[in-house]
Design an enzyme around this catalytic site. Structure first.
Site, PDB file in Angstrom:
ATOM      1  N   CYS A 120       0.810  -1.227   0.000  1.00 57.94           N
ATOM      2  CA  CYS A 120       0.000   0.000   0.000  1.00 57.94           C
ATOM      3  C   CYS A 120       0.843   1.277   0.000  1.00 57.94           C
ATOM      4  CB  CYS A 120      -0.970  -0.004   1.170  1.00 57.94           C
ATOM      5  SG  CYS A 120      -2.016  -1.463   1.186  1.00 57.94           S
ATOM      6  N   HIS A 253      -3.066   7.268   2.033  1.00 59.43           N
ATOM      7  CA  HIS A 253      -3.537   5.954   1.590  1.00 59.43           C
ATOM      8  C   HIS A 253      -4.952   5.758   2.126  1.00 59.43           C
ATOM      9  CE1 HIS A 253      -4.020   1.791   0.882  1.00 59.43           C
ATOM     10  NE2 HIS A 253      -3.733   1.388   2.099  1.00 59.43           N
ATOM     11  N   ASN A 283     -10.089  -0.079   0.105  1.00 57.00           N
ATOM     12  CA  ASN A 283      -8.628  -0.054   0.085  1.00 57.00           C
ATOM     13  C   ASN A 283      -8.148  -0.693  -1.219  1.00 57.00           C
ATOM     14  OD1 ASN A 283      -5.904  -0.475   0.473  1.00 57.00           O
ATOM     15  ND2 ASN A 283      -6.104  -1.170   2.588  1.00 57.00           N
TER      16      ASN A 283
HETATM   17  O1  UT7 Z   1      -3.668  -1.134   3.505  1.00 58.93           O
HETATM   18  C1  UT7 Z   1      -2.696  -1.442   4.440  1.00 58.93           C
HETATM   19  C2  UT7 Z   1      -3.026  -0.903   5.696  1.00 58.93           C
HETATM   20  N1  UT7 Z   1      -4.159  -1.601   6.285  1.00 58.93           N
HETATM   21  C3  UT7 Z   1      -4.868  -0.966   7.171  1.00 58.93           C
HETATM   22  O2  UT7 Z   1      -4.651   0.186   7.380  1.00 58.93           O
HETATM   23  C4  UT7 Z   1      -5.905  -1.730   7.987  1.00 58.93           C
HETATM   24  C5  UT7 Z   1      -5.747  -1.348   9.429  1.00 58.93           C
HETATM   25  N2  UT7 Z   1      -6.729  -1.920  10.279  1.00 58.93           N
HETATM   26  C6  UT7 Z   1      -8.029  -1.555  10.287  1.00 58.93           C
HETATM   27  O3  UT7 Z   1      -8.423  -0.749   9.477  1.00 58.93           O
HETATM   28  C7  UT7 Z   1      -8.938  -2.108  11.345  1.00 58.93           C
HETATM   29  O4  UT7 Z   1      -8.185  -2.771  12.332  1.00 58.93           O
HETATM   30  C8  UT7 Z   1     -10.014  -3.083  10.784  1.00 58.93           C
HETATM   31  C9  UT7 Z   1     -11.018  -2.319   9.945  1.00 58.93           C
HETATM   32  C10 UT7 Z   1      -9.353  -4.153   9.925  1.00 58.93           C
HETATM   33  C11 UT7 Z   1     -10.772  -3.754  11.913  1.00 58.93           C
HETATM   34  O5  UT7 Z   1     -11.358  -2.784  12.746  1.00 58.93           O
HETATM   35  P1  UT7 Z   1     -11.206  -2.899  14.332  1.00 58.93           P
HETATM   36  O6  UT7 Z   1     -11.965  -1.782  14.908  1.00 58.93           O
HETATM   37  O7  UT7 Z   1      -9.744  -2.989  14.622  1.00 58.93           O
HETATM   38  O8  UT7 Z   1     -11.971  -4.247  14.634  1.00 58.93           O
HETATM   39  P2  UT7 Z   1     -11.420  -5.518  15.397  1.00 58.93           P
HETATM   40  O9  UT7 Z   1     -10.462  -6.267  14.552  1.00 58.93           O
HETATM   41  O10 UT7 Z   1     -11.022  -5.111  16.775  1.00 58.93           O
HETATM   42  O11 UT7 Z   1     -12.746  -6.380  15.521  1.00 58.93           O
HETATM   43  C12 UT7 Z   1     -13.835  -5.957  16.351  1.00 58.93           C
HETATM   44  C13 UT7 Z   1     -14.952  -6.963  16.245  1.00 58.93           C
HETATM   45  C14 UT7 Z   1     -14.493  -8.393  16.450  1.00 58.93           C
HETATM   46  O12 UT7 Z   1     -15.515  -9.073  17.155  1.00 58.93           O
HETATM   47  P3  UT7 Z   1     -15.378  -9.312  18.738  1.00 58.93           P
HETATM   48  O13 UT7 Z   1     -14.130 -10.122  18.889  1.00 58.93           O
HETATM   49  O14 UT7 Z   1     -15.265  -7.943  19.343  1.00 58.93           O
HETATM   50  O15 UT7 Z   1     -16.634 -10.025  19.073  1.00 58.93           O
HETATM   51  C15 UT7 Z   1     -14.436  -8.950  15.045  1.00 58.93           C
HETATM   52  O16 UT7 Z   1     -14.647 -10.340  15.002  1.00 58.93           O
HETATM   53  O17 UT7 Z   1     -15.517  -6.905  14.923  1.00 58.93           O
HETATM   54  C16 UT7 Z   1     -15.594  -8.224  14.386  1.00 58.93           C
HETATM   55  N3  UT7 Z   1     -15.472  -8.139  12.942  1.00 58.93           N
HETATM   56  C17 UT7 Z   1     -16.538  -7.995  12.130  1.00 58.93           C
HETATM   57  N4  UT7 Z   1     -17.851  -7.922  12.384  1.00 58.93           N
HETATM   58  C18 UT7 Z   1     -18.675  -7.752  11.324  1.00 58.93           C
HETATM   59  C19 UT7 Z   1     -14.347  -8.163  12.208  1.00 58.93           C
HETATM   60  N5  UT7 Z   1     -14.658  -8.024  10.906  1.00 58.93           N
HETATM   61  C20 UT7 Z   1     -16.008  -7.905  10.836  1.00 58.93           C
HETATM   62  C21 UT7 Z   1     -16.922  -7.748   9.772  1.00 58.93           C
HETATM   63  N6  UT7 Z   1     -18.228  -7.658  10.068  1.00 58.93           N
HETATM   64  N7  UT7 Z   1     -16.520  -7.643   8.478  1.00 58.93           N
END
Ligand code: UT7
Length: 326
Positions: A120, A253, A283
């Site tokens: 990225c 990005h 993304n």
């Molecule tokens: O391009 C290269 C750079 N990449 C990035 O910049 C990505 C960086 N990371 C992010 O943008 C974020 O970490 C994400 C968008 C990937 C995830 O967001 P988050 O706020 O960090 O969520 P999380 O991973 O802490 O997950 C929170 C909850 C989890 O459930 P529990 O464990 O709290 O019950 C996940 O299982 O959200 C759940 N979850 C979803 N729920 C519905 C994860 N993905 C999904 C989904 N739909 N698609």
């Protein structure tokens, strides 16, 4: 001797026609027993839709119309181009480079053409490389492109990643100039973090060995991203002898609106000074910055003479920034 600078003289972009809204994707994933929602995707990422290329469309096919639009905006022909740099992590082939394939599609031959692989951060890396090659006299008029078909490497059984990415391409024409142009660049990588964002598979003995789909520890990437983007922004400003107050536009990005908000907050920039397009295409890895730049230019937001900060972060771990005058 007059120093040789480089300057962006045209921008272009292209999204494949198939637009998949969050609701479309939610329905498609439900068919696989994968549960997600429009609300979760919008709230956590800001993404509302992404575009997916048809199965027979490769990165070079998306790069071609983006490059043509950039050349038209710059008023140049393919024959005027003497360097092609394509940033991609989803190349048409293992080799040769997507840049070489694109060169042929443009109907030209002879000029150097190669790919840059910094995921990225790829477009920021590619722009810095092209700037250096113009500054040292190797090239005068470069096509610098980010082009991706990330849909090919998504695991549609993994809701934590497959809702985030899309396909697309963005391009600029970068030309030698007596005045900058590109004011400063700052590039970094830290291979200790290879595992937090990767496609671990590889080709060996006629087979794909290992997992050929994207894996990401989203939280680890998120935490690293906000810190390194701030450092890169400050480094590039310092190199150019500028301050936060000199920035007219931040074009980061486009991965997650919350990362962009965090970066802007640290730079004391209001969100009105950030070009945000993540809602429209998700993304798109190396394509996201030039897609957002082209949107900014064509919508009339980003104007000639303004100072723009481009910032990328991604797998590797890689990150970097380019400060430039339009
Ligand atoms: O391009 C290269 C750079 N990449 C990035 O910049 C990505 C960086 N990371 C992010 O943008 C974020 O970490 C994400 C968008 C990937 C995830 O967001 P988050 O706020 O960090 O969520 P999380 O991973 O802490 O997950 C929170 C909850 C989890 O459930 P529990 O464990 O709290 O019950 C996940 O299982 O959200 C759940 N979850 C979803 N729920 C519905 C994860 N993905 C999904 C989904 N739909 N698609």
């Amino acid at each position: 001797m007059t120093p040789r600078y480089s300057r962006i003289t045209g921008t272009g972009s292209h999204l494949p026609p198939r637009r998949v809204t969050n609701d479309d994707l939610v329905a498609e994933l439900a068919g696989r027993g994968v549960e997600t929602s429009n609300e979760w995707i919008v709230e956590r990422t800001g993404i509302r839709a992404r575009h997916f290329a048809a199965p027979d469309v490769a990165a070079s096919d998306l790069a071609l119309p983006a490059a043509q639009a950039a050349m038209q905006a710059a008023g140049v022909q393919p024959a005027d181009i003497d360097l092609i740099v394509v940033a991609t992590s989803t190349p048409d082939m293992v080799f040769p480079s997507t840049a070489a394939i694109l060169q042929h599609k443009l109907g030209i031959a002879g000029c150097p053409a190669f790919d840059v692989q910094a995921v990225c951060s790829g477009f920021v890396y590619a722009l810095a490389v092209a700037d250096a090659l113009i500054a040292n006299g190797t090239a005068r008029r470069a096509l610098v492109i980010g082009a991706e078909v990330f849909s090919r490497i998504l695991d549609f059984n993994d809701r934590t990643t497959c809702v985030l990415f899309g396909d697309g391409a963005g391009a600029v024409v970068l030309e030698a100039s007596d005045a900058p142009g590109i004011l400063a660049t700052d590039l970094h990588a830290d291979g200790r973090h290879v595992g937090i964002l990767c496609v671990p598979g590889h080709v060996s003995g006629g087979q794909v060995l290992g997992e050929p789909l994207l894996k990401m520890d989203g939280q680890a990437v998120f935490k690293l991203a906000v810190g390194v983007l701030d450092k890169a922004a400050r480094a590039v400003l310092a190199k150019a002898g500028k301050t936060e107050a000199d920035i007219d536009w931040l074009i980061p990005h486009q991965a997650n609106i919350r990362i962009m908000q965090g970066t802007a907050r640290k730079l004391h920039l209001p969100l009105e000074k950030v070009v945000v397009t993540v809602q429209d295409h998700g993304n798109t890895s190396a394509a996201s910055i030039p897609l957002a730049l082209d949107h900014g230019v064509r919508s009339g937001q980003v104007k000639p003479g303004q100072t723009v900060l481009l910032e990328g972060v991604g797998g590797g771990f890689t990150w970097g920034a380019v400060l430039l005058k339009m």
